[in-house]
Design a protein around this motif. Sequence first.
Motif, PDB file in Angstrom:
ATOM      1  N   ASN A 110      -5.649  42.957 -22.384  1.00 54.24           N
ATOM      2  CA  ASN A 110      -4.491  43.381 -21.603  1.00 54.24           C
ATOM      3  C   ASN A 110      -3.721  42.185 -21.054  1.00 54.24           C
ATOM      4  OD1 ASN A 110      -4.897  46.176 -21.916  1.00 54.24           O
ATOM      5  ND2 ASN A 110      -6.373  46.232 -20.240  1.00 54.24           N
ATOM      6  N   SER A 129      -3.640  39.074 -22.320  1.00 57.73           N
ATOM      7  CA  SER A 129      -3.031  38.272 -23.396  1.00 57.73           C
ATOM      8  C   SER A 129      -1.972  39.030 -24.167  1.00 57.73           C
ATOM      9  CB  SER A 129      -4.119  37.807 -24.372  1.00 57.73           C
ATOM     10  OG  SER A 129      -4.656  38.915 -25.095  1.00 57.73           O
ATOM     11  N   GLY A 130      -1.987  40.354 -24.049  1.00 64.31           N
ATOM     12  CA  GLY A 130      -1.085  41.160 -24.865  1.00 64.31           C
ATOM     13  C   GLY A 130      -1.526  41.262 -26.305  1.00 64.31           C
ATOM     14  N   ASP A 131      -2.787  40.863 -26.572  1.00 65.99           N
ATOM     15  CA  ASP A 131      -3.315  40.880 -27.944  1.00 65.99           C
ATOM     16  C   ASP A 131      -4.688  41.551 -27.936  1.00 65.99           C
ATOM     17  OD1 ASP A 131      -3.788  40.481 -30.601  1.00 65.99           O
ATOM     18  OD2 ASP A 131      -4.001  38.296 -30.481  1.00 65.99           O
TER      19      ASP A 131
END
Length: 423
Positions: free
Chosen positions: A197, A199-201
């Motif tokens: 969440n 890192s967006g990855d």
Amino acid sequence: MVEKAGRLSLVAAVAVACLGGVVGGGAVAAAEPVSSFYQPPARFDSTPGAVIRQQPLPVFATVPGADGGWPVAGSQVLYTSRTQDGAPVAVSGTYLDATHPWQGPGERPTVVIAPGTAGQGDQCAMSVAFSTGMYADPVKLSLSANQEAIAAAAWSAAGARVFVTDHIGLGTPGIHTYVNRVESAHGVLDAARAAGNLSGDPDAPLVFWGYSQGGGATAAAAELQPTYAPELNLKGTWAGGPTADLTKVLERVDGTLIGGVIGFAINGFVERNPGLAQYVDEIASPTGRALLDELSDACVGDVIVKHPFLRTSTLTVDGRPILDHMREIPEVVAVLDEQRIGRLTPTSPVLITSGLNDDTVPYGQARQLATDWSDRGAAVTFRTNELPPILPGATLLNHFGPLLIDGYGMDSAVTWLLDRLAD
């Protein structure tokens, strides 16, 4: 196999961290109460891995960023996990976003680190000591080190994202449920979700890294991942010196330099199983009960300094070791049995390492974990460290020595995990 150049670049990064690149690691944080950051709001997102809050954390105890910037910008994180009964619980940790190009194979990974034994007091949480590498409280005469500084710095220098969980109950409200199999696993798996969440990855390649208590936590996480967090892209797990069979571990650690950690385990079991409190009252002498209270707010450094080579026979009403009493109480036997790792099946590769002469976490139970998983069809690599006995019972050499040997080097957990990242 990973290309030789890739191996050497990452091993070089490890060497820098181990030989002094962890700048600032000798600094000591000013003693302050654990901040209000660790106190969760009355209501928070109950989704496992949800980020409840975060705040900037300058990290001195690591290598500089690729641009030479130092301290490195980290984050203290409060995230959601689950207790053994499924209730939402807030857990703290430290997140280091990538500051270097990734030097290994494939896509940039996230490394979730499960710390070894830190203690049971809130001041012992790894994130409390993470910035400078050490936390000291002259009022409590309590000392806690960021023992995961080398691992975090090494993987960060190699270009990975790093998330170090504090484990459930360290820093945050409640007693830390030390070596609780399910809660240890949940804390690691939900740390991976929280890292995704942040890192967006969330689909990034993922590896777990842990030794001793941390090795038990990553082992438990590896076998629970297929059912608890099947969406995670877990490539491999290092479970070094894992606490897989607590009955055998408690028997071995009694009387060693860190024998007092048995108190951490008892306090944690009673926290989740209040019915056991009556047996503690029956078994423990007044001295024993007073020590259990003291240990609930102590760090492992305090155990070493104040109660070295503690034998539990000095804490019971009849002078017998606590484990002898435990074996006679069916409810306690059941709780210990519930902590046994190896009855589920990891679906991603696992490396288990153990010292043949480990004087704190027995070799045989680690070997049995590998056998149990292998019999279930899991992809398990088991490696024996043959360091000879050196001052048996002193913990620092025959238990922590294999951590450095097996964790870092040319043929180590680092290179094994690189091969897993290379599929």
